[in-house]
Design an enzyme around this catalytic site. Structure first.
Site, PDB file in Angstrom:
ATOM      1  N   HIS A 126      44.865  46.700  42.833  1.00  0.00           N
ATOM      2  CA  HIS A 126      46.362  46.967  43.256  1.00  0.00           C
ATOM      3  C   HIS A 126      46.506  48.159  43.710  1.00  0.00           C
ATOM      4  O   HIS A 126      46.181  49.195  42.784  1.00  0.00           O
ATOM      5  CB  HIS A 126      47.109  46.231  42.421  1.00  0.00           C
ATOM      6  CG  HIS A 126      48.488  45.852  42.891  1.00  0.00           C
ATOM      7  ND1 HIS A 126      49.410  46.795  42.445  1.00  0.00           N
ATOM      8  CD2 HIS A 126      49.250  44.916  43.409  1.00  0.00           C
ATOM      9  CE1 HIS A 126      50.594  46.275  43.091  1.00  0.00           C
ATOM     10  NE2 HIS A 126      50.600  45.215  43.473  1.00  0.00           N
ATOM     11  N   ASP A 204      44.257  46.290  33.841  1.00  0.00           N
ATOM     12  CA  ASP A 204      45.595  45.900  34.604  1.00  0.00           C
ATOM     13  C   ASP A 204      45.654  44.405  34.448  1.00  0.00           C
ATOM     14  O   ASP A 204      44.856  43.720  34.855  1.00  0.00           O
ATOM     15  CB  ASP A 204      45.459  46.200  36.204  1.00  0.00           C
ATOM     16  CG  ASP A 204      46.371  45.567  37.078  1.00  0.00           C
ATOM     17  OD1 ASP A 204      46.642  45.881  38.074  1.00  0.00           O
ATOM     18  OD2 ASP A 204      47.333  44.749  36.349  1.00  0.00           O
ATOM     19  N   GLN A 207      48.163  40.028  36.392  1.00  0.00           N
ATOM     20  CA  GLN A 207      47.973  38.554  36.735  1.00  0.00           C
ATOM     21  C   GLN A 207      47.185  37.748  35.623  1.00  0.00           C
ATOM     22  O   GLN A 207      46.811  36.695  35.950  1.00  0.00           O
ATOM     23  CB  GLN A 207      47.143  38.546  38.134  1.00  0.00           C
ATOM     24  CG  GLN A 207      47.779  39.358  39.285  1.00  0.00           C
ATOM     25  CD  GLN A 207      49.020  38.405  39.590  1.00  0.00           C
ATOM     26  OE1 GLN A 207      49.526  37.294  39.485  1.00  0.00           O
ATOM     27  NE2 GLN A 207      49.823  38.996  40.693  1.00  0.00           N
ATOM     28  N   LYS A 230      56.268  38.606  35.640  1.00  0.00           N
ATOM     29  CA  LYS A 230      55.276  37.912  36.187  1.00  0.00           C
ATOM     30  C   LYS A 230      55.018  36.627  35.230  1.00  0.00           C
ATOM     31  O   LYS A 230      53.964  36.096  35.336  1.00  0.00           O
ATOM     32  CB  LYS A 230      53.920  38.705  36.376  1.00  0.00           C
ATOM     33  CG  LYS A 230      54.151  39.755  37.549  1.00  0.00           C
ATOM     34  CD  LYS A 230      52.910  40.070  38.180  1.00  0.00           C
ATOM     35  CE  LYS A 230      53.214  41.204  39.016  1.00  0.00           C
ATOM     36  NZ  LYS A 230      53.447  40.757  40.364  1.00  0.00           N
ATOM     37  N   CYS A 370      49.650  44.477  48.595  1.00  0.00           N
ATOM     38  CA  CYS A 370      49.372  45.993  47.931  1.00  0.00           C
ATOM     39  C   CYS A 370      47.842  46.322  47.558  1.00  0.00           C
ATOM     40  O   CYS A 370      47.539  46.624  46.599  1.00  0.00           O
ATOM     41  CB  CYS A 370      50.280  46.067  46.549  1.00  0.00           C
ATOM     42  SG  CYS A 370      52.078  45.996  46.938  1.00  0.00           S
TER      43      CYS A 370
HETATM   44  C1  LIG Z   1      47.226  42.847  39.921  1.00  0.00           C
HETATM   45  C2  LIG Z   1      48.431  43.370  39.803  1.00  0.00           C
HETATM   46  N1  LIG Z   1      48.504  44.883  39.275  1.00  0.00           N
HETATM   47  C3  LIG Z   1      49.829  45.507  39.264  1.00  0.00           C
HETATM   48  C4  LIG Z   1      50.865  44.972  39.937  1.00  0.00           C
HETATM   49  C5  LIG Z   1      51.985  45.532  39.834  1.00  0.00           C
HETATM   50  O1  LIG Z   1      53.058  45.047  39.053  1.00  0.00           O
HETATM   51  P1  LIG Z   1      54.585  45.578  39.234  1.00  0.00           P
HETATM   52  O2  LIG Z   1      54.564  46.882  38.709  1.00  0.00           O
HETATM   53  O3  LIG Z   1      55.256  44.615  38.107  1.00  0.00           O
HETATM   54  O4  LIG Z   1      55.090  45.469  40.438  1.00  0.00           O
HETATM   55  C6  LIG Z   1      50.733  43.747  40.627  1.00  0.00           C
HETATM   56  C7  LIG Z   1      52.058  42.756  41.362  1.00  0.00           C
HETATM   57  N2  LIG Z   1      51.575  42.326  42.548  1.00  0.00           N
HETATM   58  C8  LIG Z   1      52.317  41.749  43.329  1.00  0.00           C
HETATM   59  C9  LIG Z   1      53.749  41.985  43.524  1.00  0.00           C
HETATM   60  O5  LIG Z   1      54.085  41.394  44.540  1.00  0.00           O
HETATM   61  N3  LIG Z   1      52.959  40.621  45.152  1.00  0.00           N
HETATM   62  C10 LIG Z   1      52.098  40.878  44.562  1.00  0.00           C
HETATM   63  O6  LIG Z   1      51.014  40.246  44.321  1.00  0.00           O
HETATM   64  C11 LIG Z   1      49.623  43.004  40.724  1.00  0.00           C
HETATM   65  O7  LIG Z   1      49.678  41.829  41.175  1.00  0.00           O
END
Ligand SMILES: Cc1ncc(COP(=O)(O)O)c(CNc2co[nH]c2=O)c1O
Length: 412
Positions: A126, A204, A207, A230, A370
Site C-alpha cells: 500500500h 502492515d 487488513q 478498519k 492506494c
Molecule cells: C494494507 C493497507 N495498509 C495501510 C493502509 C492505510 O491505513 P490508514 O492509515 O488507516 O488509512 C490501508 C488502508 N486501505 C484503504 C483505505 O481506503 N481503501 C483502502 O484500501 C491498507 O489497506
C-alpha cells in the site's frame, strides 16, 4: 451456517438499516476502506465527553485521573489484542497505519539507514508503506527493492524474496494481507529471513488485525501497524506495536509535551514507553473507544469473524466467477483469500461499474486502492473491490450480482 448470529450482530450497527438513492437498501461492501462502528464504540464518545473528559498524564484532579487510567489501559488492551506481552510499553497509539509507518521511517530509518543499505518491500505494498520507505531511501541514500508478486494468483514469489533479502538488507516491510488481492503473506517466514541477516521487519496489519487472530510474538515481527477504523473502531487512532528493546533504543522524532521527562534550556530527556512516542495531547476518546472495539471483536471471536468472512467471500468468488467478462484478481478459488474480491468487467470502467452499483445500493470501492505500482504491474488502470466484514450476509450478494448484470446491459 455462519458461526456468527449475523442478524443479531447487525442490530449493533444502525447504519446498516440505511437506504440510499431512491430508497434502496444499503449494501456496505467497502470494509477494506473502513468498517462500520457498533453502538458500544459510538457510545464511548458520549460517555467520555459527558462523564470524564480531561487531559491525560498530568492532572491530579479526579477527572484527569479517570481519563488517564482509561487511556493508558487502552494501550494494555490493544497490546493484548495483538499478543504483545510487553503491554502498553510495546503499544504506541498513532493516528493510523500510515502514521505508524512514518513514525518508524523517521524515528528508526532516518538514523539507521545510509548508503549501501537496502529496504525490501513487496510489489503489493500500500502507498502508506511503499511511498514512505521509497522517500526515506531517497533521503538516506538507501535502496529499495521489491519482492515480485505472481500476477496469476497474487502470491508472493518467495524464491525472489530469498534472493533479495541478504547482508545489505536493513529493513523488510511487508503487507500482511493485501487490500487489493486478498493475498495473505507468510509474514513469519519473511521475519525469519530478515532476522537471518540482522534486518528488522515491519508488518502492515491494516487488513489482517480486523478479521483474524494476530500474534506479533508468534510472527516475531519487530514492528506491526494497524488502524482502529478498519476493525469496527473509530478513525483517528491506530496501533504501532514495537519490540520493547527496539523502542527503548530508538529516538523519538515528534517532540513536545507528554513525551518528555526533564527539560532544560540545554537539553531534554524522554518519558517512559510508549509516551516517549506520543507527543502532545492525544486522541483520548478515540484511544478509549479503540479498546472497546477490541472487546467487541473478541466477544464475537476473531476465529468466528474469520470463518464468517471466509463463507461470504467464497460465495462472492463463486458467484462473480460465473459472470461472463468478469476477471477476478488474486488467489484462486481453492487458495486462502482475505475477505475481499477485486475484479474488472470487460468493457466497463471501474468507476462506471461502481456508479451503477451505487444505484443498486451497493457501496464498493473503485480505483487503485492506494497501490498504483501494483495496478501498473497488472496492466490495469483501476479495479473494483468488494470487501466484506462480520455484518455482511450472503443474501446481500444478490444486489452486487444484479448491479453487475445491469452494468453489462448498459455498457457492455
Ligand atoms: C494494507 C493497507 N495498509 C495501510 C493502509 C492505510 O491505513 P490508514 O492509515 O488507516 O488509512 C490501508 C488502508 N486501505 C484503504 C483505505 O481506503 N481503501 C483502502 O484500501 C491498507 O489497506
Amino acid at each position: 451456517q455462519s458461526p456468527l448470529d449475523v442478524e443479531r450482530v447487525r442490530e449493533d450497527f444502525p447504519i446498516l438499516d440505511r437506504e440510499v438513492g431512491d430508497g434502496v437498501p444499503l449494501v456496505y461492501f467497502d470494509n477494506a476502506a473502513t468498517t462500520q462502528t457498533p453502538n458500544e464504540v459510538i457510545d464511548t464518545f458520549g460517555d467520555y465527553y459527558r462523564g470524564y473528559n480531561a487531559n491525560v498524564h498530568r492532572g491530579i484532579h479526579q477527572l484527569s485521573q479517570e481519563a488517564s487510567i482509561a487511556y493508558e489501559e487502552a494501550h494494555d488492551r490493544l497490546a493484548e489484542f495483538v499478543g504483545a506481552s510487553g503491554e502498553r510499553e510495546e503499544m504506541i497509539f498513532t493516528k493510523n497505519t500510515t502514521e505508524a509507518a512514518n513514525l518508524v521511517a523517521y524515528a528508526w530509518g532516518l538514523n539507521e539507514l545510509g548508503e549501501g543499505d537496502e529496504i525490501v518491500l513487496t510489489e503489493m505494498e500500500h502507498h502508506s508503506t511503499l511511498v514512505t520507505w521509497q522517500q526515506m531511501a531517497k533521503r538516506t541514500g538507501a535502496e529499495v527493492k521489491y519482492i515480485r508478486v505472481d500476477p496469476e494468483d497474487g502470491s508472493l514469489d518467495m524464491e525472489h524474496a530469498k534472493e533479495l533479502i541478504g547482508p545489505d538488507t536493513a529493513m523488510v516491510s511487508v503487507v500482511h494481507v493485501s487490500n487489493v488481492l486478498g493475498t495473505v503473506n507468510p509474514l513469519s517466514e519473511l521475519a525469519d529471513m530478515a532476522h537471518e541477516h540482522d534486518a528488522l521487519i515491519f508488518g502492515d496489519g491494516a487488513q489482517a488485525v480486523p478479521n483474524r487472530p494476530v500474534d506479533v510474538e508468534d510472527l516475531d515481527v519487530d514492528f506491526y501497524a494497524f488502524s482502529g477504523h478498519k476493525m469496527a473502531g473509530p478513525t483517528g487512532v491506530g496501533g504501532l506495536y514495537g519490540k520493547k528493546a527496539i523502542l527503548e533504543e530508538m529516538e523519538p522524532f515528534m517532540y513536545g509535551g507528554e513525551m518528555i521527562r526533564r527539560v532544560t534550556y540545554e537539553d531534554s530527556s524522554w518519558n517512559d514507553l510508549p509516551w516517549k512516542y506520543e507527543a502532545g495531547t492525544p486522541l483520548i476518546a478515540e484511544g478509549i473507544a479503540f479498546a472497546v472495539a477490541a472487546d467487541y471483536l473478541d466477544d464475537l471471536g476473531l476465529k468466528n469473524i474469520r470463518a464468517h468472512e471466509e463463507r461470504v467471500t467464497a460465495e462472492a468468488y463463486d458467484r462473480l466467477s460465473r459472470i461472463d467478462g468478469l476477471e477476478i484478481y488474486g488467489p484462486r478459488e481453492d487458495e486462502e483469500r482475505a475477505g475481499l474480491v477485486s475484479f474488472n468487467l470487460d468493457g466497463v470502467h471501474a468507476h462506471d461499474l461502481s456508479s451503477i452499483l451505487n444505484d443498486h445500493g451497493v457501496a464498493i470501492r473503485a480505483g487503485d486502492h492506494c497501490t498504483q505500482p501494483l495496478h501498473q504491474k497488472m496492466d490495469i488502470a483501476a479495479s473494483v473491490r468488494a470487501s466484506f466484514y462480520l455484518y455482511n450476509t450472503v443474501e446481500e450478494l444478490d444486489a452486487l450480482v444484479e448491479g453487475i448484470e445491469s452494468a453489462k446491459d448498459i455498457f457492455a
